[in-house]
Design a protein around this motif. Sequence first.
Motif, PDB file in Angstrom:
ATOM      1  N   MET A   1       8.569  32.892  28.493  1.00 26.47           N
ATOM      2  CA  MET A   1       8.216  32.071  27.365  1.00 26.47           C
ATOM      3  C   MET A   1       7.000  31.209  27.680  1.00 26.47           C
ATOM      4  N   LYS A   2       6.839  30.867  28.936  1.00 26.36           N
ATOM      5  CA  LYS A   2       5.689  30.067  29.347  1.00 26.36           C
ATOM      6  C   LYS A   2       4.385  30.831  29.093  1.00 26.36           C
ATOM      7  N   GLU A   3       4.398  32.144  29.370  1.00 23.33           N
ATOM      8  CA  GLU A   3       3.204  32.957  29.117  1.00 23.33           C
ATOM      9  C   GLU A   3       2.877  32.992  27.627  1.00 23.33           C
ATOM     10  N   LEU A   4       3.916  33.026  26.801  1.00 23.36           N
ATOM     11  CA  LEU A   4       3.740  33.075  25.356  1.00 23.36           C
ATOM     12  C   LEU A   4       3.078  31.802  24.842  1.00 23.36           C
ATOM     13  N   THR A   5       3.565  30.653  25.266  1.00 26.37           N
ATOM     14  CA  THR A   5       2.964  29.397  24.812  1.00 26.37           C
ATOM     15  C   THR A   5       1.543  29.241  25.334  1.00 26.37           C
ATOM     16  N   ASN A   9      -1.737  28.874  23.034  1.00 26.80           N
ATOM     17  CA  ASN A   9      -2.546  27.670  23.196  1.00 26.80           C
ATOM     18  C   ASN A   9      -4.027  28.018  23.291  1.00 26.80           C
ATOM     19  N   LYS A  10      -4.346  29.167  23.888  1.00 30.52           N
ATOM     20  CA  LYS A  10      -5.745  29.622  23.935  1.00 30.52           C
ATOM     21  C   LYS A  10      -6.263  29.940  22.541  1.00 30.52           C
ATOM     22  N   LYS A  11      -5.359  30.364  21.659  1.00 30.06           N
ATOM     23  CA  LYS A  11      -5.731  30.701  20.285  1.00 30.06           C
ATOM     24  C   LYS A  11      -5.640  29.491  19.354  1.00 30.06           C
ATOM     25  N   ASP A  12      -5.426  28.300  19.916  1.00 28.21           N
ATOM     26  CA  ASP A  12      -5.311  27.040  19.174  1.00 28.21           C
ATOM     27  C   ASP A  12      -4.133  27.022  18.197  1.00 28.21           C
ATOM     28  N   TYR A  35      10.936  36.632  19.430  1.00 22.95           N
ATOM     29  CA  TYR A  35      10.905  35.173  19.372  1.00 22.95           C
ATOM     30  C   TYR A  35      10.740  34.721  17.930  1.00 22.95           C
ATOM     31  N   VAL A  36      11.388  33.628  17.603  1.00 22.10           N
ATOM     32  CA  VAL A  36      11.233  32.962  16.318  1.00 22.10           C
ATOM     33  C   VAL A  36      10.630  31.604  16.639  1.00 22.10           C
ATOM     34  N   ALA A  37       9.510  31.291  16.013  1.00 21.36           N
ATOM     35  CA  ALA A  37       8.801  30.058  16.347  1.00 21.36           C
ATOM     36  C   ALA A  37       8.353  29.324  15.087  1.00 21.36           C
ATOM     37  N   THR A  38       8.223  28.013  15.242  1.00 20.49           N
ATOM     38  CA  THR A  38       7.712  27.163  14.174  1.00 20.49           C
ATOM     39  C   THR A  38       6.488  26.439  14.705  1.00 20.49           C
ATOM     40  N   SER A  39       5.372  26.561  13.997  1.00 20.70           N
ATOM     41  CA  SER A  39       4.153  25.897  14.441  1.00 20.70           C
ATOM     42  C   SER A  39       4.124  24.462  13.926  1.00 20.70           C
TER      43      SER A  39
END
Length: 110
Positions: A1-5, A9-12, A35-39
């Motif tokens: 999950m760390k790689e995903l974030t 983060n590089k893509k802002d 993964y299910v994520a909320t920005s």
Amino acid sequence: MKELTHYYNKKDILFKEIKEIAPKDLKSRKKIKIYVATSIQKEYYAIFIIDSKSRFIRKNAEDLMILLDNLVSFQEHNFKKKELLISSPICSKAKKLLENDKWRVRVDFM
């Protein structure tokens, strides 16, 4: 999950919450990370990560769409952003099929 974030983060794109869903919960035996994520902008993401050596073909794309439908019914939420992060080569027909269904395909992951 760390790689995903770190990747997003590089893509802002910053996430407020990320939750991993096991494929077993969706009655699937595929080797895929979901993964299910909320920005921060309150956009809901469905993120699928596929790491395989073989080519991603149209049949795989159709299976992925079925998996998304199962995820929507499991979470009881329709996702605004659908993303496929893949490290293997992808067939042009499969990519076109996904993009026509408003998927974002990112081949540069990992």
